[in-house]
Design a protein around this motif. Structure first.
Motif, PDB file in Angstrom:
ATOM      1  N   UNK A   1      -1.498  -3.233  -9.835  1.00 50.35           N
ATOM      2  CA  UNK A   1      -2.526  -4.352  -9.965  1.00 50.35           C
ATOM      3  C   UNK A   1      -3.804  -3.961  -9.054  1.00 50.35           C
TER       4      UNK A   1
ATOM      5  N   UNK B   1     -13.467   1.308  -2.282  1.00 48.76           N
ATOM      6  CA  UNK B   1     -12.029   1.199  -2.562  1.00 48.76           C
ATOM      7  C   UNK B   1     -11.690   1.217  -3.990  1.00 48.76           C
TER       8      UNK B   1
ATOM      9  N   UNK C   1       0.562 -13.278  -1.418  1.00 49.71           N
ATOM     10  CA  UNK C   1      -0.676 -13.320  -1.603  1.00 49.71           C
ATOM     11  C   UNK C   1      -1.473 -12.489  -2.644  1.00 49.71           C
ATOM     12  N   UNK C   2      -0.773 -11.162  -2.268  1.00 49.27           N
ATOM     13  CA  UNK C   2      -1.357  -9.906  -3.408  1.00 49.27           C
ATOM     14  C   UNK C   2      -0.431  -9.884  -4.415  1.00 49.27           C
ATOM     15  N   UNK C   3       0.027 -10.848  -4.890  1.00 55.16           N
ATOM     16  CA  UNK C   3       0.844 -10.739  -6.348  1.00 55.16           C
ATOM     17  C   UNK C   3       2.246 -10.090  -6.095  1.00 55.16           C
ATOM     18  N   UNK C   4       2.728  -9.722  -5.015  1.00 51.14           N
ATOM     19  CA  UNK C   4       4.011  -9.125  -4.891  1.00 51.14           C
ATOM     20  C   UNK C   4       5.122 -10.199  -5.092  1.00 51.14           C
TER      21      UNK C   4
ATOM     22  N   UNK D   1     -15.320   5.863   6.567  1.00 49.62           N
ATOM     23  CA  UNK D   1     -15.333   4.366   6.737  1.00 49.62           C
ATOM     24  C   UNK D   1     -15.719   4.163   8.158  1.00 49.62           C
TER      25      UNK D   1
ATOM     26  N   UNK E   1      -5.808  -6.472  -6.660  1.00 48.36           N
ATOM     27  CA  UNK E   1      -4.799  -7.004  -5.487  1.00 48.36           C
ATOM     28  C   UNK E   1      -4.721  -5.854  -4.681  1.00 48.36           C
TER      29      UNK E   1
ATOM     30  N   UNK F   1      10.099  -7.259  -4.361  1.00 48.56           N
ATOM     31  CA  UNK F   1       9.296  -5.984  -3.910  1.00 48.56           C
ATOM     32  C   UNK F   1       9.262  -5.712  -2.624  1.00 48.56           C
TER      33      UNK F   1
ATOM     34  N   UNK G   1       4.354  -1.333  -6.521  1.00 47.68           N
ATOM     35  CA  UNK G   1       3.822  -2.779  -7.145  1.00 47.68           C
ATOM     36  C   UNK G   1       2.325  -2.925  -6.903  1.00 47.68           C
ATOM     37  N   UNK G   2       1.762  -2.649  -5.730  1.00 46.32           N
ATOM     38  CA  UNK G   2       0.051  -2.638  -5.754  1.00 46.32           C
ATOM     39  C   UNK G   2      -0.392  -1.749  -6.732  1.00 46.32           C
TER      40      UNK G   2
ATOM     41  N   UNK H   1      -1.721  -8.787  13.380  1.00 46.97           N
ATOM     42  CA  UNK H   1      -2.613  -8.052  12.705  1.00 46.97           C
ATOM     43  C   UNK H   1      -2.703  -8.768  11.230  1.00 46.97           C
ATOM     44  N   UNK H   2      -1.719  -8.886  10.551  1.00 46.97           N
ATOM     45  CA  UNK H   2      -1.570  -9.216   9.145  1.00 46.97           C
ATOM     46  C   UNK H   2      -1.448 -10.749   8.979  1.00 46.97           C
TER      47      UNK H   2
ATOM     48  N   UNK I   1      -8.097  -5.559  -2.800  1.00 52.39           N
ATOM     49  CA  UNK I   1      -8.115  -6.639  -1.499  1.00 52.39           C
ATOM     50  C   UNK I   1      -7.352  -6.391  -0.409  1.00 52.39           C
ATOM     51  N   UNK I   2      -5.859  -5.731  -0.674  1.00 50.55           N
ATOM     52  CA  UNK I   2      -5.108  -5.244   0.037  1.00 50.55           C
ATOM     53  C   UNK I   2      -5.629  -4.208   1.224  1.00 50.55           C
TER      54      UNK I   2
ATOM     55  N   UNK J   1      -8.472  -5.698   3.555  1.00 45.68           N
ATOM     56  CA  UNK J   1      -7.793  -6.437   4.688  1.00 45.68           C
ATOM     57  C   UNK J   1      -7.193  -5.523   5.610  1.00 45.68           C
TER      58      UNK J   1
END
Lengths: 231, 231
Positions: free
Chosen positions: A124, A85, B106-109, B10, A127, B113, A120-121, B134-135, A130-131, A134
């Motif tokens: 970063x 990733x 948790x992912x900085x957003x 994957x 993050x 956003x 936004x992702x 799920x999330x 990580x996103x 998961x």
């Protein structure tokens, strides 16, 4: 309603509890069933104790080391997918942004609605990776010490569970008499263990107690009948 | 780069493969180790075969039924949490919207956003509940037939694996000679099984083959030493 309260209601068994359950479920069942089975075929408790202890050694090593290797393999799988990733986020960001959008489109959201999150992702990278781990792949980051702790917990629980049904055969000379004591002791242990397991994993501890005792009884009954049939 | 290609990379083992691995890992190891252990303590293969078959019956029932109950309990846990989320989405939607936002923070957003996603989900209660399952909770919906299939696959794999190390004791009268054949046959089976398992679960099939054979050897060695020490 205070927030902490709300979060706590979603209780799931900790990893240690789960490892104890894995090891003790089989530990209470298989050595019990093996000893019961041999009681139907041989009169001497010496052979039953020998076979039982050999089984406990084999079972605890197989389950403990098996758990160790499985946890290590999970950790390696996670690390490998994470590197992949990271590479993709750096090299083919457009394709990865499209994959973030796809995750949300599965829930009926439009490309416009998810655009702010995707953008936004994409700014970063850490993050973002990580996103993806998961939410795209459904992988949780394994804890570093997990493999060793898991191996010792599973193996130890198997050993502790396996010695309970075997004790009567050590102290009673007649296999038939030892069997009766072993059945009583082990059924009690299975009911108590099943009840506690049920408290941790479901809301139905009584049903869990009966189910756990039933599995042990069926395994022991089958082992008994097979051993008697061939001896 | 075509999309399908990208998705396929994957690769994770299917549930059936995982069940076969669970059953066969222990099935090839524990009956092998038990029989090897008893070979160090008794001269007659009749008792080894009796103990081995009793162990296979007990182990396959314990693992199969154990897997069945675990899968049923997972399905019930999922259904219970789903009902809870459905209730919360209907009764305390503001709090649930805040929880969606938390997942992303948790992912900085920022709250701004994620606002479009939160608002869009709040208008589709079914997708919203699926999203939370799920999330927020990290739960996958279990397949309906899973418990029964899993039980039969694990139990069958244990039985198939367990019969391999036992065959030599059925056809050879001397326990010592049967042990040597059993070691050769089972080591070969463990290497092949470990290699195939490694192909499915990691990128290192050769290391997996050696690790699997090592676990079996350690379990058998420990069982042998314990049985010999007490006999």
């Amino acid at each position: 309603m205070p927030r902490t309260h709300h979060t706590e209601r979603h209780f799931t068994a900790s990893e240690t509890v789960r490892d104890i359950v894995i090891g003790m479920s089989d530990g209470l069942t298989v050595p019990f069933a093996l000893a019961a089975g041999l009681s139907g075929a041989v009169a001497s408790t010496a052979i039953i104790v020998t076979a039982g202890l050999a089984e406990i050694a084999a079972g605890s090593i197989a389950m403990g080391l098996g758990g160790y290797l499985a946890a290590k393999s999970d950790a390696e799988h996670y690390a490998k997918e994470q590197r992949r990733e990271q590479k993709e986020v750096a090299e083919i960001p457009e394709e990865e942004m499209e994959e973030v959008a796809q995750v949300f489109r599965a829930y009926g959201l439009t490309t416009e609605q998810v655009a702010p999150v995707v953008n936004a992702l994409s700014k970063r990278p850490k993050a973002w990776v990580d996103f993806m781990m998961r939410f795209e792949l459904g992988l949780e980051e394994p804890k570093p010490e997990r493999a060793r702790t898991s191996a010792l917990t599973i193996g130890g629980a198997y050993m502790a569970g396996g010695l309970i049904p075997l004790f009567p055969y050590i102290f009673i000379n007649s296999a038939q008499e030892a069997l009766l004591v072993s059945i009583a002791v082990t059924l009690a242990a299975l009911l108590i263990f099943g009840y506690i397991k049920g408290r941790f994993t479901t809301a139905k501890p009584l049903r869990s107690a009966l189910e756990t005792a039933l599995v042990g009884s069926l395994a022991a009954g089958a082992a008994f009948l097979i051993a008697r049939a061939i001896s």
